[in-house]
Design an enzyme around this catalytic site. Structure first.
Site, PDB file in Angstrom:
ATOM      1  N   GLU A   1      43.472 -14.202  82.833  1.00  0.00           N
ATOM      2  CA  GLU A   1      43.368 -15.377  83.704  1.00  0.00           C
ATOM      3  C   GLU A   1      44.060 -15.134  85.049  1.00  0.00           C
ATOM      4  OE1 GLU A   1      41.515 -17.901  83.374  1.00  0.00           O
ATOM      5  OE2 GLU A   1      40.890 -17.515  81.329  1.00  0.00           O
TER       6      GLU A   1
ATOM      7  N   TYR B   1      45.520 -24.929  85.673  1.00  0.00           N
ATOM      8  CA  TYR B   1      44.316 -24.252  85.187  1.00  0.00           C
ATOM      9  C   TYR B   1      44.680 -23.178  84.136  1.00  0.00           C
ATOM     10  CZ  TYR B   1      40.724 -20.852  84.837  1.00  0.00           C
ATOM     11  OH  TYR B   1      39.829 -19.973  84.309  1.00  0.00           O
TER      12      TYR B   1
ATOM     13  N   ASP C   1      38.279 -25.550  87.125  1.00  0.00           N
ATOM     14  CA  ASP C   1      38.318 -24.617  88.256  1.00  0.00           C
ATOM     15  C   ASP C   1      37.083 -24.893  89.128  1.00  0.00           C
ATOM     16  OD1 ASP C   1      36.214 -23.598  86.823  1.00  0.00           O
ATOM     17  OD2 ASP C   1      36.914 -21.526  86.843  1.00  0.00           O
TER      18      ASP C   1
END
Ligand code: SF4
Length: 357
Positions: free
Chosen positions: A36, A119, A137
Site C-alpha cells: 500500500e 486509506y 481512494d
C-alpha cells in the site's frame, strides 16, 4: 449495510476480471502495508518491481527496521515522494521496537503508525484483519460519484466524509477485504478516468452517470494543486576521483538524499553560474569550468516544476586539501565518486550522472 444492487454487482464482476497481484494472496499485514505504501500515487506496473525488491531484501518487518535508512532510500530511488520511504522505515522501527513486532489489528490503532493515513489504515484493517472499514481512494471516489450521482467536491472535507460514509454503508460484514479490493480494481480497470467502456459495463443499468450521460462531469474536484517553478544551479565539483556532495537535511523536497552543492534562482532564465557565490569561491582552486546553458534538466513533481542546470569544476589535485576544508566549512562532504554511486539520489541527479558516462 445499505441495500443497493451496487455491492452484489461489484462482487460478481471482481472474480471475473481481477488481476493476480502478489499482495492479494496474503493476510500478512507487513506485506499488505508494504504494497500500500509503495502503490500510493504510483501505477501498479511501476510499483510492482519495487514491491518485489523490498520483499526480497527485507522479508520481514524486522529486516526493514534493522536496515540503514540510506539503503532503504537507495532501493526506493526512482519512485519519488521520498517522505514515503522515510516514513516506511520509521514505521518499521516503531512496530519492531515499540510494538514488539506486532501490527495493531484495529483501524484506530493502525492510524497511530507513522505515515499511515485513513486509506492505508482501512486497507490493512480490512485485508489483514477483516474489519469492515471501506477504503476511499481516487478510484473509489470516481466509481461512487458516477454510480450514485454525487456532485460533492471530492477534495473538500465534506466530500471525503460523505464518500467514506457511503462506502462504509455498502461494505459487507462477511467480506470487507474482497469488497475493498473489488471497488479499487473496478475503478482501475473498468470505471477509468477517461472514456470508460460503459457499453461493456455490467453496472450500466443502475449507474446514474451512464443513464444521465454525465460521465465526464463526475467526480467533481474543485481544488487545484498550485504548482511552483524552481530553478536550480548544481555545482559538480571534482578533484581527481573525489567529488563534493551535499546531503539534503532541510525541510524541503528530497530530504535525506544526496545531491551536489546548489544555488537556487527565482526563475530558470536568471540562472547564471558566474553570479553564484559558490562559483566565485571556487575560483580560488583554479578549476577548469564547464557550463552548457542549453542543457537544462526538467523534473516534475506533483507540486513543483524544477529546472536544473549543472556547472562542472575540475579542481587540480594540488588543491585537494584546501578544497576539502572549504567543503567542510560549507557543510558539504568530499567522497570518492564510487561512494556517491551507492547513495540515494534524486532522479534528476541520476539522469545527469548517467548522461556524463
Ligand atoms: S457504466 Fe460507466 S460510469 Fe457507470 S460504473 Fe460502469 S464504467 Fe463507470
Amino acid at each position: 449495510m445499505t441495500f443497493s444492487p451496487f455491492t452484489p454487482q461489484l462482487l460478481h464482476w471482481y472474480p471475473l476480471h481481477k488481476r493476480d497481484l502478489p499482495w492479494r494472496n496474503t493476510q500478512n499485514p507487513y506485506i499488505i502495508w508494504l504494497s500500500e505504501i509503495i502503490l500510493q500515487q504510483t501505477r501498479v506496473s511501476q510499483g510492482l518491481p519495487y514491491f518485489e525488491k523490498f520483499v526480497n531484501n527485507y522479508p520481514t518487518i524486522r529486516h526493514l527496521a534493522e536496515a540503514p535508512l540510506e539503503d532503504v532510500l537507495r532501493l526506493w530511488q526512482g519512485l519519488g515522494y521520498y517522505s514515503r520511504a522515510r516514513n516506511l522505515h520509521a514505521c518499521a522501527r516503531q512496530i519492531t521496537y515499540e510494538l514488539n513486532g506486532q501490527f495493531p489489528n484495529s483501524y484506530q490503532n493502525l492510524l497511530k503508525l507513522k505515515g499511515v493515513g485513513e486509506y492505508t489504515a482501512a486497507a490493512i484493517a480490512s485485508f489483514a484483519f477483516l474489519q469492515p472499514v471501506a477504503v476511499v481512494d481516487g478510484n473509489v471516489f470516481r466509481v461512487l460519484s458516477r454510480y450514485f450521482g454525487i456532485y460533492t467536491d471530492i477534495a473538500s472535507g465534506k466530500g471525503k466524509k460523505e464518500f467514506q460514509l457511503l462506502a462504509n454503508s455498502l461494505i459487507p460484514a462477511d467480506s470487507p477485504d474482497t469488497f475493498n479490493q473489488a471497488i479499487m480494481e473496478f475503478g482501475a480497470l473498468q470505471c477509468v478516468p477517461k472514456s470508460p467502456d460503459c457499453d461493456q459495463c455490467p453496472l450500466q443499468d443502475s449507474c446514474f452517470a451512464y443513464q444521465k450521460k454525465e460521465i465526464n462531469l463526475l467526480p467533481v474536484k474543485l481544488k487545484k494543486v498550485k504548482v511552483s517553478t524552481r530553478a536550480f544551479l548544481y555545482h559538480d565539483i571534482a578533484c581527481g576521483d573525489a567529488v563534493v556532495v551535499n546531503t539534503r537535511h532541510e525541510k524541503d523536497i528530497w530530504q535525506g538524499l544526496t545531491d551536489f552543492p546548489l544555488v537556487e534562482y527565482n526563475s530558470p532564465e536568471n540562472i547564471d553560474p558566474e553570479d553564484s557565490n559558490l562559483f566565485q569561491e571556487l575560483q580560488a582552486f583554479e578549476p577548469e569550468v564547464n557550463y552548457e546553458s542549453e542543457k537544462t534538466y526538467k523534473h516534475i513533481l506533483s507540486h513543483q516544476k524544477i529546472f536544473s542546470n549543472f556547472v562542472s569544476f575540475k579542481v587540480p589535485g594540488e588543491h585537494y586539501t584546501s578544497l576539502e576544508s572549504w567543503a567542510h566549512k560549507r557543510g558539504f562532504a568530499v567522497m570518492p565518486k564510487s561512494d556517491l554511486e551507492k547513495l540515494g539520489k534524486p532522479q534528476l541527479i541520476v539522469r545527469y550522472l548517467n548522461d556524463k558516462k
